[in-house]
Every structure is written in structure tokens, then in C-alpha cells.
Design an enzyme around this catalytic site. Structure first.
Site, PDB file in Angstrom:
ATOM      1  N   PHE A  72      -8.432   0.759  -0.677  1.00  0.00           N
ATOM      2  CA  PHE A  72      -9.224  -0.352  -1.229  1.00  0.00           C
ATOM      3  C   PHE A  72      -8.529  -1.062  -2.384  1.00  0.00           C
ATOM      4  O   PHE A  72      -9.125  -1.897  -3.045  1.00  0.00           O
ATOM      5  CB  PHE A  72     -10.595   0.157  -1.689  1.00  0.00           C
ATOM      6  CG  PHE A  72     -11.401   0.749  -0.571  1.00  0.00           C
ATOM      7  CD1 PHE A  72     -12.121  -0.075   0.295  1.00  0.00           C
ATOM      8  CD2 PHE A  72     -11.413   2.116  -0.343  1.00  0.00           C
ATOM      9  CE1 PHE A  72     -12.850   0.459   1.344  1.00  0.00           C
ATOM     10  CE2 PHE A  72     -12.138   2.656   0.713  1.00  0.00           C
ATOM     11  CZ  PHE A  72     -12.859   1.831   1.566  1.00  0.00           C
ATOM     12  N   CYS A 102      -5.266  -9.261   3.529  1.00  0.00           N
ATOM     13  CA  CYS A 102      -6.378  -8.401   3.946  1.00  0.00           C
ATOM     14  C   CYS A 102      -7.622  -9.171   4.388  1.00  0.00           C
ATOM     15  O   CYS A 102      -7.988  -9.122   5.563  1.00  0.00           O
ATOM     16  CB  CYS A 102      -6.732  -7.442   2.823  1.00  0.00           C
ATOM     17  SG  CYS A 102      -5.421  -6.246   2.549  1.00  0.00           S
ATOM     18  N   GLU A 153      -3.957  -6.179  -4.578  1.00  0.00           N
ATOM     19  CA  GLU A 153      -2.651  -6.539  -5.126  1.00  0.00           C
ATOM     20  C   GLU A 153      -2.843  -7.135  -6.516  1.00  0.00           C
ATOM     21  O   GLU A 153      -3.808  -7.835  -6.773  1.00  0.00           O
ATOM     22  CB  GLU A 153      -1.955  -7.541  -4.199  1.00  0.00           C
ATOM     23  CG  GLU A 153      -1.488  -6.883  -2.925  1.00  0.00           C
ATOM     24  CD  GLU A 153      -0.996  -7.877  -1.877  1.00  0.00           C
ATOM     25  OE1 GLU A 153      -0.561  -8.978  -2.246  1.00  0.00           O
ATOM     26  OE2 GLU A 153      -1.058  -7.531  -0.688  1.00  0.00           O
ATOM     27  N   VAL A 206       0.823  -1.211   0.000  1.00  0.00           N
ATOM     28  CA  VAL A 206       0.000   0.000   0.000  1.00  0.00           C
ATOM     29  C   VAL A 206       0.858   1.263   0.000  1.00  0.00           C
ATOM     30  O   VAL A 206       0.643   2.177  -0.793  1.00  0.00           O
ATOM     31  CB  VAL A 206      -0.974  -0.014   1.208  1.00  0.00           C
ATOM     32  CG1 VAL A 206      -1.637   1.339   1.391  1.00  0.00           C
ATOM     33  CG2 VAL A 206      -2.037  -1.079   0.984  1.00  0.00           C
ATOM     34  N   ALA A 234     -15.842 -19.516  -7.671  1.00  0.00           N
ATOM     35  CA  ALA A 234     -15.660 -20.545  -6.630  1.00  0.00           C
ATOM     36  C   ALA A 234     -14.244 -21.098  -6.737  1.00  0.00           C
ATOM     37  O   ALA A 234     -13.663 -21.139  -7.812  1.00  0.00           O
ATOM     38  CB  ALA A 234     -16.685 -21.655  -6.827  1.00  0.00           C
TER      39      ALA A 234
END
Ligand SMILES: NC(=O)c1ccc[n+]([C@@H]2O[C@H](COP(=O)([O-])OP(=O)(O)OC[C@H]3O[C@@H](n4cnc5c(N)ncnc54)[C@H](O)[C@@H]3O)[C@@H](O)[C@H]2O)c1
Length: 466
Positions: free
Chosen positions: A155, A263, A158, A12, A255
Site C-alpha cells: 500500500f 497504480c 511513491e 515496490v 481537487a
């Protein structure tokens, strides 16, 4: 142009600092890890993030981006100080470990000699803005210095961090000081994103609620996947059919092995802990975490249901990183699967396009016996003489492998597709024993409704054709 200090040069901090520099600001990034700063000064990026290296280089060359371990250098003349340090899970109960944020706040207080806006970008428990305010006030070297605290949760994801920072869906700011919040908002104006300005606690909560919601979506589709598998439906097509509904949306309906990374796992845990501390019973969040862990267990169950005992078997694994386009191994599903498979007496062959180094370090740190793992140079090497192959990360390079070659090089052609990269019918045709996640093989023909039972899906007409 503003003068900005960013504390922490991880996923970040480094992206935030670099992107803010790219907007024309003067940015100094501070980290306590000397080696990281030395490497950054040499132009070596300590993390894998697409596009970041070029952006760092461009802004360093333009004289807008600097790296240091010295707080006083970083704070010098800074109008805005972003805290972007890590907040991992701290206790077995799941609370966030605030020691890095607290330490950053103390160091800021000791070096600050002018008014500045301190902006918390780290994901922190509700009320942390007040904690930062108290710590800074208590430790100020220059006791007459004033400051404001703003919460500005991040928000980005990566793998798409630069794109996410430069084109955010929204910017969230929270403060008791409206003027300070407006000044931070001005930094983001060039991005032309919606800006939500609210109070400190609410801004901190927006971050947790957002991550918890996304994790819930993932666990939801994974539970549906389990039901699909039992009842013969195909979760991939179910997700397509659901995703067209604007109220549901297409994102986060893949899925697979569930969420991992730095996070979602820790943030869902921390939110559940906050609720628990407040005397609530966060039953949805607890179920989300349970389902997520189960997805990893299902892989081992699928292996043992075909192979029986894993003792003496060799299992290949494609992908180590918690998701594609990152080298981040934090809470990667691969780690649990490797631990469980090797603990049952199997050896493993593994490969990841970028997470080989972080993968090796993580497995070692997790106490997994590296002698039972062979780190291979590509996917084809992984497959050689294996009894089963597990796809753990959906890297693009795993999506178009020569599966016939893979099949021929395996001892037993068992494919556990943890990311639903391949189509069951294609793999069955090649002779694989294929198990995806929630890929039912269709209804038993004996229970098909009679008459007009040929549906669009049975005709293979999905999505684009309809
Ligand atoms: N990684 C993500 O995708 C992501 C996305 C949104 C929000 N967040 C949140 O942002 C925060 C940072 O996450 P990250 O993934 O960048 O962490 P990270 O572990 O990659 O980086 C943290 C950096 O902070 C440095 N640091 C620690 N204490 C310090 C101190 N006192 N002074 C200076 N530097 C210090 C560390 O050396 C490290 O380089 C966390 O709270 C995380 O939850 C992360």
C-alpha cells in the site's frame, strides 16, 4: 533474522527489500534488467524516492542487502520470496498484464531446491495466488520441493514509500496456509502495525478495493470542483469543511488534474474489467475513470476559452511527474495535456525538478513531437515569453515562486493552476488571469442573502481560526 529474496527492484521491490534488510534480515534483490542491477551495485538508485539512497547504502555497507540478476543466487537458502514485479494494464479492456508475474513464478520454480514461502506483493487480479501456485508446481525442477503462497499486497505511495513501508496503516496477508501467513506476519512484527490475515482472494481484493476507493474520493472531489466552479463556491474550502468530518477524512480531497501514476489508473481499470468479466456493470468505477480523464481535458478547455486557438501560442508547464516527490511519469496528466496542446499547434516549455529524463523518455515513447517542446532548467525559464502557464505537479518549489517575476516574463499572464497551488485573489491582484480547478469566485453580490449574510468564510476565517 530471515533470509529473503525480492524479485523486481522497482518502486515496490527496491523499497521492500531495503526496508526488510534494515530490519536486520538478509535480503537479495533480483531483477532481469542487468543495467539496473549494475547501477544498484555501484550505489546508483535507478528511481527517485526520498531517503532511499541513504537506506540502500547503509544496508549494503552492513552486508545485509545484495543485488543480482541471478535467480539461483537470489533463491539460495531464501525462506521468503517476494514477487514485486510490474503488473501494467495488458489489454484495451483494462485487464492486468500478468506476464511478468508468471515469468517470475516460472523462474522461481526452476531455481527452487528447498521449501520456501512465495509472497505476492505485486497487485494482481483476484485468483492470481492460485495461478502462481499452478505455475510454480508445474515448472519445479526439483519436483519434490514444497512451497506455500501468500498474498501480501503493498500500500505504499511513491514519494513517501519508505515512511509508508516502515509505518504502514495495516499489513494484509492472505493464504490458504495459515502457518505460512503467520510466518510472513512475523517479518512485519517489528513495525507494530495492525495485521489482517485472511484468505488469498480476499487479500487480493483488499488491494483493488482500497485503490479504487481512493481514486473514487479523488474523482468525487473533482466532480464537486466542477460544480463549485459553476456555482461560485471554492472547492478548496469545501474540502476543508468536509475533511473535518471523521467519517470523511481529510486525505485525497485535493481537487486538481486527477490521479495518475502506476497504480490508481491501472488498478481501477483492472477492477472494472474483473467486474465486467463476472457479468457485472461497474458503473461507479466507470464514472471514476471518466471524471478523471475529464479533469485533464478541462485544462485545455480553460486554455482555449481564454486564448481562442492555441496555434502559434507558447504554453509553459510546471511539473511533469504524476505527483510531487517522484520521477514516475506513468499515466501522468502532463502527458495528455502536452499531447493535446501541441496537437493544436502550440509549442511548450516544460520543467520538472526530477522528472526531466523520465519525462523526455515518456513523451518520446508516447509519440509526442519533442521538437515542439523546450525542456527548461527552472520554473522562471519556463515562463519566459509564454502565453499561458499550467501548473501540472504540486512540487514544493512551485509553491513559493516569485509570481511577479513570472508575470513580468510572460507574454500573456494566464495561469492555469491544475493543482490549486495559489490563491485566486492573490493571483488576480498580481494581474494574472487565473483559473484554478473548482475555485469559484464567490456568489454574485446581488444574490447574497440579506441580513446576517457575513459568514466566517467570507471573513476569511477558515479552519485554524474557528
Ligand atoms: N509503484 C507503487 O507506488 C506501487 C504501490 C503499491 C503496489 N504496487 C504494485 O507493485 C508492483 C510493482 O510495482 P512497481 O511500481 O514497483 O513496478 P516497477 O515497474 O517500478 O518495477 C518492476 C520491476 O520488476 C522487474 N521485473 C519484471 N519482470 C521481472 C522478472 N521476471 N524477474 C525479475 N524482475 C522482473 C522490472 O525490471 C522492474 O525493475 C505492481 O504490481 C504495482 O501495481 C506499486
Amino acid at each position: 533474522m530471515a533470509t529473503i529474496c525480492v524479485i523486481g527492484t522497482g518502486y515496490v521491490g527496491l523499497v521492500t527489500g531495503t526496508c526488510l534488510a534494515d530490519l536486520g534480515n538478509q535480503v537479495t534483490c533480483v531483477d532481469i534488467v542487468q543495467e539496473k542491477i549494475d547501477r544498484l551495485r555501484q550505489g546508483i538508485i535507478p528511481i527517485y524516492e526520498p531517503g532511499l539512497e541513504e537506506l540502500v547504502e547503509r544496508n549494503v555497507r552492513a552486508g545485509r542487502l545484495h543485488f543480482t540478476t541471478s535467480y539461483s543466487e537470489g533463491l539460495d537458502n531464501s525462506e521468503f520470496i517476494f514477487i514485486a514485479v510490474n503488473t501494467p494494464t495488458g489489454t484495451s479492456q483494462g485487464s492486468a498484464d500478468m506476464r511478468y508475474v508468471e515469468s517470475a513464478a516460472r523462474s522461481i520454480a526452476q531455481g527452487l531446491d528447498h521449501y520456501a514461502i512465495i509472497i505476492n506483493k505485486s497487485t494482481v487480479p483476484v485468483g492470481s495466488g492460485d495461478v502462481v501456485t499452478r505455475i510454480v508446481r508445474k515448472n519445479l525442477t526439483h519436483s519434490d520441493v514444497t512451497f506455500s503462497v501468500v498474498s501480501n499486497p503493498e500500500f505504499l505511495a511513491e514519494g513517501t514509500a519508505i515512511q509508508d513501508f516502515q509505518h504502514p496503516d495495516r499489513v494484509v496477508l492472505g493464504s490458504t496456509d495459515a502457518d505460512a501467513a503467520n510466518k510472513v506476519a512475523a517479518l512485519y512484527l517489528p513495525l507494530r502495525a495492525p495485521i489482517v490475515i485472511t484468505d488469498l482472494y480476499t487479500a487480493e481484493m483488499i488491494k483493488y478495493a482500497s485503490n479504487a476507493f481512493l481514486a473514487t474520493k479523488i474523482s468525487f472531489i473533482n466532480e464537486i470542483a466542477q460544480i463549485c466552479e459553476r456555482l461560485g463556491a471554492d472547492v478548496k474550502e469545501v474540502a476543508v469543511g468536509m475533511g473535518h468530518d471523521k467519517r470523511i477524512g481529510k486525505a485525497m480531497l485535493g481537487a486538481g488534474l486527477g490521479y495518475g501514476g502506476s497504480c490508481f489508473p491501472k488498478d481501477v481499470r483492472a477492477l472494472a474489467h474483473m467486474a465486467d468479466e463476472a457479468g457485472l456493470h461497474p458503473q461507479l468505477l466507470l464514472a471514476v475513470m471518466d471524471i478523471n480523464l475529464d479533469q485533464r481535458r478541462h485544462v485545455v478547455t480553460k486554455l482555449t476559452s481564454i486564448l481562442g486557438s492555441l496555434r502559434g501560442c507558447t504554453v509553459g508547464m510546471l511539473g511533469l511527474a504524476f505527483k510531487a516527490n517522484t520521477d514516475d511519469m506513468r499515466e501522468a496528466p502532463s502527458v495528455d495535456i502536452i499531447r493535446w496542446v501541441t496537437s493544436q499547434g502550440a509549442t511548450m516549455r516544460v520543467y520538472d525538478p526530477v522528472a526531466m529524463q523520465t519525462g523526455r523518455e515518456t513523451l518520446e515513447r508516447e509519440g509526442i513531437n519533442l521538437e515542439s517542446i523546450t525542456f527548461c532548467e527552472n520554473a522562471y525559464k519556463v515562463a519566459e515569453e509564454t502565453d499561458a502557464l499550467v501548473i501540472a505537479t504540486d512540487w514544493n518549489e512551485f509553491k513559493a515562486l516569485d509570481m511577479l517575476q513570472i508575470h513580468h516574463s510572460m507574454r500573456r499572464p494566464i495561469l492555469i493552476d491544475g493543482r490549486n497551488v495559489y490563491e485566486p485573489a492573490d493571483m488576480n491582484r498580481l494581474g494574472f488571469i487565473y483559473r484554478g480547478m473548482g475555485r469559484g469566485t464567490g456568489p454574485d453580490p446581488s444574490i447574497l442573502p440579506s441580513g446576517d449574510s457575513t459568514t466566517a468564510l467570507q471573513l476569511g476565517l477558515i479552519e485554524e481560526d474557528l
